[in-house]
Design a protein around this motif. Structure first.
Motif, PDB file in Angstrom:
ATOM      1  N   UNK A  70       4.224  -7.188  35.331  1.00  0.00           N
ATOM      2  CA  UNK A  70       4.427  -6.896  36.750  1.00  0.00           C
ATOM      3  C   UNK A  70       4.087  -5.441  37.075  1.00  0.00           C
ATOM      4  N   UNK A  71       4.441  -4.538  36.185  1.00  0.00           N
ATOM      5  CA  UNK A  71       4.096  -3.132  36.378  1.00  0.00           C
ATOM      6  C   UNK A  71       2.574  -2.946  36.345  1.00  0.00           C
ATOM      7  N   UNK A  72       1.907  -3.633  35.435  1.00  0.00           N
ATOM      8  CA  UNK A  72       0.447  -3.573  35.366  1.00  0.00           C
ATOM      9  C   UNK A  72      -0.212  -4.133  36.615  1.00  0.00           C
ATOM     10  N   UNK A  73       0.317  -5.243  37.133  1.00  0.00           N
ATOM     11  CA  UNK A  73      -0.229  -5.825  38.361  1.00  0.00           C
ATOM     12  C   UNK A  73      -0.068  -4.859  39.544  1.00  0.00           C
ATOM     13  N   UNK A  74       1.076  -4.195  39.597  1.00  0.00           N
ATOM     14  CA  UNK A  74       1.300  -3.229  40.674  1.00  0.00           C
ATOM     15  C   UNK A  74       0.348  -2.036  40.553  1.00  0.00           C
ATOM     16  N   UNK A  75       0.111  -1.576  39.328  1.00  0.00           N
ATOM     17  CA  UNK A  75      -0.843  -0.477  39.129  1.00  0.00           C
ATOM     18  C   UNK A  75      -2.253  -0.907  39.523  1.00  0.00           C
ATOM     19  N   UNK A  80       0.759  -4.584  29.818  1.00  0.00           N
ATOM     20  CA  UNK A  80       0.518  -3.683  30.947  1.00  0.00           C
ATOM     21  C   UNK A  80      -0.979  -3.444  31.138  1.00  0.00           C
ATOM     22  N   UNK A  81      -1.668  -3.083  30.064  1.00  0.00           N
ATOM     23  CA  UNK A  81      -3.111  -2.801  30.139  1.00  0.00           C
ATOM     24  C   UNK A  81      -3.883  -4.068  30.491  1.00  0.00           C
ATOM     25  N   UNK A  82      -3.500  -5.194  29.912  1.00  0.00           N
ATOM     26  CA  UNK A  82      -4.166  -6.459  30.207  1.00  0.00           C
ATOM     27  C   UNK A  82      -4.066  -6.794  31.694  1.00  0.00           C
ATOM     28  N   UNK A  83      -2.884  -6.592  32.270  1.00  0.00           N
ATOM     29  CA  UNK A  83      -2.714  -6.892  33.691  1.00  0.00           C
ATOM     30  C   UNK A  83      -3.610  -6.017  34.557  1.00  0.00           C
ATOM     31  N   UNK A 131     -11.557   4.701  26.590  1.00  0.00           N
ATOM     32  CA  UNK A 131     -10.295   4.001  26.374  1.00  0.00           C
ATOM     33  C   UNK A 131     -10.349   2.981  25.255  1.00  0.00           C
ATOM     34  N   UNK A 132     -11.563   2.557  24.880  1.00  0.00           N
ATOM     35  CA  UNK A 132     -11.669   1.563  23.814  1.00  0.00           C
ATOM     36  C   UNK A 132     -11.263   2.125  22.453  1.00  0.00           C
ATOM     37  N   UNK A 133     -11.425   3.421  22.261  1.00  0.00           N
ATOM     38  CA  UNK A 133     -11.087   4.027  20.963  1.00  0.00           C
ATOM     39  C   UNK A 133      -9.600   3.861  20.649  1.00  0.00           C
ATOM     40  N   UNK A 134      -8.670   4.304  21.523  1.00  0.00           N
ATOM     41  CA  UNK A 134      -7.263   4.089  21.189  1.00  0.00           C
ATOM     42  C   UNK A 134      -6.850   2.613  21.270  1.00  0.00           C
ATOM     43  N   UNK A 135      -7.496   1.862  22.153  1.00  0.00           N
ATOM     44  CA  UNK A 135      -7.165   0.440  22.267  1.00  0.00           C
ATOM     45  C   UNK A 135      -7.455  -0.287  20.957  1.00  0.00           C
ATOM     46  N   UNK A 136      -8.609  -0.053  20.383  1.00  0.00           N
ATOM     47  CA  UNK A 136      -8.957  -0.684  19.107  1.00  0.00           C
ATOM     48  C   UNK A 136      -8.203  -0.049  17.940  1.00  0.00           C
ATOM     49  N   UNK A 137      -7.829   1.212  18.097  1.00  0.00           N
ATOM     50  CA  UNK A 137      -7.080   1.896  17.053  1.00  0.00           C
ATOM     51  C   UNK A 137      -5.711   1.278  16.807  1.00  0.00           C
ATOM     52  N   UNK A 190       7.251 -18.306  33.388  1.00  0.00           N
ATOM     53  CA  UNK A 190       5.853 -17.911  33.288  1.00  0.00           C
ATOM     54  C   UNK A 190       5.716 -16.714  32.363  1.00  0.00           C
ATOM     55  N   UNK A 191       4.878 -16.799  31.309  1.00  0.00           N
ATOM     56  CA  UNK A 191       4.743 -15.665  30.396  1.00  0.00           C
ATOM     57  C   UNK A 191       4.190 -14.413  31.071  1.00  0.00           C
ATOM     58  N   UNK A 192       3.571 -14.574  32.233  1.00  0.00           N
ATOM     59  CA  UNK A 192       3.044 -13.423  32.951  1.00  0.00           C
ATOM     60  C   UNK A 192       4.074 -12.833  33.907  1.00  0.00           C
ATOM     61  N   UNK A 193       5.308 -13.312  33.848  1.00  0.00           N
ATOM     62  CA  UNK A 193       6.334 -12.843  34.761  1.00  0.00           C
ATOM     63  C   UNK A 193       7.237 -11.782  34.174  1.00  0.00           C
TER      64      UNK A 193
END
Length: 195
Positions: free
Chosen positions: A41-46, A156-159, A178-184, A33-36
């Motif tokens: 997993x760290x993002x899901x836990x956060x 990580x952020x996507x999760x 948060x969109x500023x650095x994300x798009x940057x 699974x690409x989500x595995x």
């Protein structure tokens, strides 16, 4: 809980995503699974922690944004150049010949889960390369695995942002700009042209 937040645990934990020491663990998948993968997993836990302890959401989101800003800083700093290790097959051929492990500059790409499982079955000896610094094109540029860092941070952020049935994590992320650095990240000059 306040003492926990004062220690800035999120900033310390998120450094794992930008550490060359942890890149092999970040590349490893535990399933087809690409989500595995580890970053997801760290993002899901956060996400779970932020949902069950809403008082941590603001400081966790601030640490996530700081992480994105660190990726942007690496991607804009003229002292760095993006590199990636050669594929596992090239590395195993080169290491069996006694030659130095080839490293290539440029784009991302991850080892397939089959290759990673094979490496784990072999005890991680054959076919794995420690992240060695690539020969720099000029003496003042330091090679960094920027593509791996970007991919890990994005997973990580996507999760965190997409795993929640409500939009409260997204609202907090947007309210803290948060969109500023994300798009940057999309326009980082140190990323390879084919990224």
């Amino acid at each position: 809980l306040e003492a926990f937040v004062e220690c800035k645990p999120f900033e310390r934990l998120f450094k794992v995503l930008l550490s060359p020491d942890y890149l092999p663990a970040m590349r490893r998948r535990r399933s087809a699974d690409p989500l595995g993968d580890t970053a997801t997993n760290l993002g899901n836990a956060m996400d779970e922690l932020m949902r069950h302890q809403p008082s941590l959401k603001q400081s966790a989101t601030a640490a996530i944004i700081k992480l994105l800003e660190q990726v942007c800083a690496l991607g804009r700093d003229p002292r760095y150049v993006c590199w990636k290790p050669a594929s596992s097959k090239e590395s195993s051929v080169a290491s069996s010949n006694g030659a130095h492990l080839p490293l290539t500059r440029g784009g991302g790409g991850e080892a397939s889960s089959d290759e990673e499982e094979e490496e784990e079955d072999n005890g991680g000896e054959a076919g794995t390369a420690d992240p060695l610094p690539a020969p720099s094109p000029s003496p003042e540029k330091e090679p960094v695995p920027l593509v791996d860092y970007v991919l890990n941070v994005m997973k990580f952020v996507d999760a965190i942002l997409s795993n929640n049935s409500t939009d409260d994590h997204c609202r907090e992320f947007v309210s803290q700009t948060g969109l500023v650095p994300l798009m940057g990240i999309l326009g980082l000059p140190n990323l390879p042209i084919d990224f």
